[in-house]
Design a protein around this motif. Sequence first.
Motif, PDB file in Angstrom:
ATOM      1  N   TRP A 111       0.348  -1.232   0.129  1.00  0.00           N
ATOM      2  CA  TRP A 111       0.257  -0.306  -0.215  1.00  0.00           C
ATOM      3  C   TRP A 111       1.171   1.322  -0.196  1.00  0.00           C
ATOM      4  N   THR A 112       0.732   1.769   0.758  1.00  0.00           N
ATOM      5  CA  THR A 112       1.977   2.970   2.187  1.00  0.00           C
ATOM      6  C   THR A 112       3.019   2.751   2.380  1.00  0.00           C
ATOM      7  N   PRO A 113       3.621   3.854   2.333  1.00  0.00           N
ATOM      8  CA  PRO A 113       4.338   4.362   4.104  1.00  0.00           C
ATOM      9  C   PRO A 113       3.872   4.001   4.574  1.00  0.00           C
ATOM     10  N   ALA A 114       3.170   4.989   4.933  1.00  0.00           N
ATOM     11  CA  ALA A 114       1.853   4.756   6.241  1.00  0.00           C
ATOM     12  C   ALA A 114       1.472   3.621   6.573  1.00  0.00           C
ATOM     13  N   ALA A 115       1.170   2.790   5.561  1.00  0.00           N
ATOM     14  CA  ALA A 115       0.656   1.875   5.801  1.00  0.00           C
ATOM     15  C   ALA A 115       1.638   0.472   6.369  1.00  0.00           C
ATOM     16  N   GLY A 116       2.750   0.730   6.231  1.00  0.00           N
ATOM     17  CA  GLY A 116       3.877   0.436   6.989  1.00  0.00           C
ATOM     18  C   GLY A 116       4.576   0.653   8.521  1.00  0.00           C
ATOM     19  N   PHE A 117       4.133   1.960   8.233  1.00  0.00           N
ATOM     20  CA  PHE A 117       4.415   2.371   9.657  1.00  0.00           C
ATOM     21  C   PHE A 117       3.395   1.695  10.650  1.00  0.00           C
ATOM     22  N   TRP A 118       1.646   2.050  10.331  1.00  0.00           N
ATOM     23  CA  TRP A 118       0.371   0.672  11.027  1.00  0.00           C
ATOM     24  C   TRP A 118       1.058  -0.205  11.321  1.00  0.00           C
ATOM     25  N   ALA A 119       1.579  -0.967  10.200  1.00  0.00           N
ATOM     26  CA  ALA A 119       1.753  -2.597  10.963  1.00  0.00           C
ATOM     27  C   ALA A 119       2.428  -2.858  11.418  1.00  0.00           C
ATOM     28  N   ALA A 120       3.477  -2.124  11.679  1.00  0.00           N
ATOM     29  CA  ALA A 120       4.617  -2.041  12.171  1.00  0.00           C
ATOM     30  C   ALA A 120       4.170  -1.834  14.005  1.00  0.00           C
ATOM     31  N   MET A 121       3.566  -0.706  13.854  1.00  0.00           N
ATOM     32  CA  MET A 121       2.595  -0.926  15.307  1.00  0.00           C
ATOM     33  C   MET A 121       1.528  -1.828  15.352  1.00  0.00           C
ATOM     34  N   GLY A 122       1.034  -1.971  15.133  1.00  0.00           N
ATOM     35  CA  GLY A 122      -0.142  -2.976  14.976  1.00  0.00           C
ATOM     36  C   GLY A 122       0.514  -4.779  15.746  1.00  0.00           C
ATOM     37  N   SER A 123       1.438  -4.274  15.217  1.00  0.00           N
ATOM     38  CA  SER A 123       2.162  -5.459  15.506  1.00  0.00           C
ATOM     39  C   SER A 123       3.150  -5.672  16.768  1.00  0.00           C
ATOM     40  N   LEU A 124       3.692  -4.572  17.626  1.00  0.00           N
ATOM     41  CA  LEU A 124       3.731  -4.054  18.530  1.00  0.00           C
ATOM     42  C   LEU A 124       2.947  -4.184  18.984  1.00  0.00           C
ATOM     43  N   ALA A 125       1.675  -3.440  19.391  1.00  0.00           N
ATOM     44  CA  ALA A 125       0.327  -3.317  19.889  1.00  0.00           C
ATOM     45  C   ALA A 125       0.228  -5.206  20.696  1.00  0.00           C
ATOM     46  N   ALA A 126       0.743  -6.102  19.227  1.00  0.00           N
ATOM     47  CA  ALA A 126       0.219  -7.350  20.051  1.00  0.00           C
ATOM     48  C   ALA A 126       1.482  -7.662  20.441  1.00  0.00           C
ATOM     49  N   ALA A 127       2.060  -7.529  20.632  1.00  0.00           N
ATOM     50  CA  ALA A 127       2.722  -8.088  21.192  1.00  0.00           C
ATOM     51  C   ALA A 127       3.133  -7.317  23.047  1.00  0.00           C
TER      52      ALA A 127
END
Length: 123
Positions: free
Chosen positions: A30-46
């Motif tokens: 998608w976009t660089p913003a989507a990449g940032f939010w995907a990483a944030m989602g993984s960190l929220a799960a962690a």
Amino acid sequence: MDIEALIGRRLARRAVWLAPLTGVVSWALWTPAAGFWAAMGSLAAAGSFAVTGWALSRAARRSYVTLGAVAFGGFVVRLAIITLLVWAAVSIWDAHLYGIFLGVGAAWLVALTSEARRQVATG
């Protein structure tokens, strides 16, 4: 070290490890913003895995009834908190919805599946 805390720590470590990978995949899709939010989602799960391991460890020291209550109640509360975090990220901070779901979903699926495989393999 309690087994609950150990498993929570291992799950959190796997989810943190997945954060850059989900970010790159989401960015490519998608976009660089989507990449940032995907990483944030993984960190929220962690974070969720780490807190759950800690809470189950504390509850196991009390009694089986407390452990069951924390396990079931924690499952419901954890889902509610992650849902509220995703809602807040999308509505307040204009997060990329697909990106954050890719991050949370991949972290949950990969971390839990790999831990289940580990538990089955080691008995």
